[in-house]
Design a protein around this motif. Structure first.
Motif, PDB file in Angstrom:
ATOM      1  N   ARG A 342       0.544  -0.156   7.543  1.00 35.24           N
ATOM      2  CA  ARG A 342       1.455  -0.127   8.685  1.00 35.24           C
ATOM      3  C   ARG A 342       0.750  -0.711   9.912  1.00 35.24           C
ATOM      4  N   PRO A 343       1.314  -1.747  10.543  1.00 33.25           N
ATOM      5  CA  PRO A 343       0.603  -2.414  11.645  1.00 33.25           C
ATOM      6  C   PRO A 343       0.429  -1.543  12.878  1.00 33.25           C
ATOM      7  N   GLU A 426      -8.899  -2.423  13.147  1.00 31.81           N
ATOM      8  CA  GLU A 426      -9.006  -3.241  11.952  1.00 31.81           C
ATOM      9  C   GLU A 426      -8.460  -2.542  10.715  1.00 31.81           C
ATOM     10  N   GLN A 427      -8.027  -1.276  10.862  1.00 25.90           N
ATOM     11  CA  GLN A 427      -7.695  -0.492   9.693  1.00 25.90           C
ATOM     12  C   GLN A 427      -6.456  -0.990   8.961  1.00 25.90           C
ATOM     13  N   SER A 428      -5.566  -1.687   9.616  1.00 23.74           N
ATOM     14  CA  SER A 428      -4.319  -2.077   8.979  1.00 23.74           C
ATOM     15  C   SER A 428      -4.451  -3.320   8.124  1.00 23.74           C
ATOM     16  N   LEU A 431      -5.000  -2.523   3.047  1.00 27.20           N
ATOM     17  CA  LEU A 431      -4.345  -1.911   1.899  1.00 27.20           C
ATOM     18  C   LEU A 431      -2.856  -1.834   2.158  1.00 27.20           C
ATOM     19  N   ASP A 432      -2.054  -2.317   1.201  1.00 27.57           N
ATOM     20  CA  ASP A 432      -0.616  -2.204   1.383  1.00 27.57           C
ATOM     21  C   ASP A 432      -0.096  -0.945   0.699  1.00 27.57           C
ATOM     22  N   ALA A 433       1.206  -0.739   0.765  1.00 30.69           N
ATOM     23  CA  ALA A 433       1.797   0.503   0.264  1.00 30.69           C
ATOM     24  C   ALA A 433       1.661   0.670  -1.237  1.00 30.69           C
ATOM     25  N   HIS A 434       1.306  -0.399  -1.933  1.00 30.71           N
ATOM     26  CA  HIS A 434       1.151  -0.345  -3.381  1.00 30.71           C
ATOM     27  C   HIS A 434      -0.321  -0.276  -3.788  1.00 30.71           C
TER      28      HIS A 434
END
Length: 438
Positions: A342-343, A426-428, A431-434
């Motif tokens: 999530r941005p 930088e955390q976003s 990794l995406d939701a999958h």
């Protein structure tokens, strides 16, 4: 738009408050509610209004002063422990709050956290070693259910904060019992008795530390600040209490909630195992999606005030629900989806404004260490029951499980270190939701 009618919450509210919050947020950002305990309050569920209320100087947090007394005289359940171990910075207003918070921030500085990080890693490894001995290397013994909260998350969080404060290992079980009673559904007499024992212990601890100094947090809190200010004994007891309670419940609950999310979403779990450096981003989204906090501690109206288009009389309780605000569809896209990429997930899990949690950095560091090392040691970790069978604490303040039965599976050697946390900006990126790296 919400109405002034009272929304009565049933006993199953604690099992799934998000369903209630979703309905309330569709109606408006603030509501009159009656909780299962019988307490009546104005509950703020909308994100923007939550930030307004959390920074409104006309609302008081003075539990032991006239605002708290007036709220209680209006028939509300407002428990002021005697001795007043809750008379601390969480329940007072500026300028006293400003002074106490300054002292707490100095004690919980980034330097303190950095210096104590290696010890946190050793505490986690020691607990995991004990669990690994039970699991074995082939995972056969690891098929027996283990309550992860009792075996790991609570022992880790209480050991870290007790060691930092300087509480002897032999005293920690009893000490934890006094803390647990304070936040439990025990009756008032039991809570007062636990508070009295807690106060007496901290007084003895202070006597031991007086004039001796040392590297523990109590010694730091007893020493004068740069401007010569220092806590009196009553303030010191309250400060130790709020630091202990905040650290234990926040960290243990957050780790447990994070593990549950991962065990229910295998792709996310696989992504973190491929790249443990992504754990901080995942934890930050966990703080938004399923934090260990439900509703913030109460605020009191000292005069009629307008909140979200409603006039709230003097002597009323106003509660902000970060768990609701963090899933407000007016603020977050797809708010009920867990998305570590999530941005923008500027959540309110640690509060907002002058009362924002001073231990936020400590909680992030502890949770990162505990989760990363757990996932590394037990690659086959799985739930031992269906997720629907799990029971949540019947607590207005905390959002955590009563137990988390897991199967450990096989154990792996301990990791050397967990690395440095990723800067939040930088955390976003990872990794995406999958669970896929980006």
């Amino acid at each position: 738009m919400a109405t002034d009618s009272v929304h009565r919450l049933s006993g199953d509210f604690f099992q799934n408050p998000h369903a209630v919050y979703r309905e309330l947020n569709e109606r408006g950002p603030v509501h009159r509610v009656e909780f299962p305990s019988g307490m009546n309050a104005w509950l703020v569920t909308g994100y923007d209004l939550a930030k307004e209320v959390l920074t409104d100087p006309t609302l008081s947090k003075d539990l032991y002063g006239p605002p708290g007394e007036q709220a209680e005289s209006n028939g509300n359940t407002v428990l002021r422990l005697d001795p007043p171990v809750n008379d601390h910075m969480l329940y007072c207003d500026p300028p006293r709050h400003t002074r106490l918070r300054k002292i707490a921030m100095k004690a919980l500085s980034s330097g303190t956290i950095r210096d104590f990080t290696p010890r946190m890693e050793k505490i986690a490894d020691s607990l995991l070693d004990g669990m690994a001995d039970r699991a074995g290397t082939d995972g056969m013994a690891g098929q027996e259910p283990v309550d992860l909260l009792q075996a790991y998350t609570y022992p880790f969080s209480i050991s870290v904060i007790c060691e930092l404060i300087g509480i002897r290992a032999s005293d920690r079980a009893e000490f934890q019992g006094w803390l647990a009673t304070q936040v439990s559904t025990a009756d008032a007499d039991e809570k007062h008795a636990a508070a009295a024992r807690f106060e007496a212990y901290v007084h003895r601890l202070c006597e031991e530390r007086a004039g001796k100094g040392g590297g523990d947090l109590v010694s730091e809190l007893m020493s004068p600040a740069d401007d010569g200010d220092r806590l009196d004994r009553r303030e010191l007891v309250g400060m130790v209490n709020v630091i202990l309670l905040g650290s234990q419940e926040t960290v243990a609950g957050l780790i447990g909630n994070a593990v549950l999310i991962l065990l229910n979403q295998p792709r996310l779990l696989a992504g973190l195992r491929r790249d443990p450096a992504l754990v901080p981003a995942f934890l930050e989204e966990t703080l938004r999606y399923e934090s260990s906090g439900n509703v913030a501690t109460p605020r009191f109206t000292t005069a009629p005030v307008r909140i979200g288009g409603h006039t709230v009389d003097s002597g009323q309780i106003v509660l902000v629900a970060p768990a609701a605000a963090n899933r407000d569809p007016g603020r977050f896209d797809c708010p009920h989806d867990m998305d570590p990429s999530r941005p923008d997930n500027r959540h309110l899990a640690f509060g907002y404004g002058v009362h924002r949690c001073p231990g936020a950095a400590m909680a992030r560091t502890e949770s990162r260490i505990a989760l990363t090392r757990l996932l590394s040691r037990f690659p086959d970790l799985s739930l031992a029951v269906d997720a629907e069978e799990l029971t949540w604490q019947p607590s207005l303040i905390s959002r955590g499980l009563l137990s988390l039965p897991v199967r450990l599976g096989r154990s792996c050697p301990a990791v050397a270190d967990v690395g440095s946390p990723i800067p939040q900006q930088e955390q976003s990126k990872g990794l995406d939701a999958h669970g896929r790296t980006r």
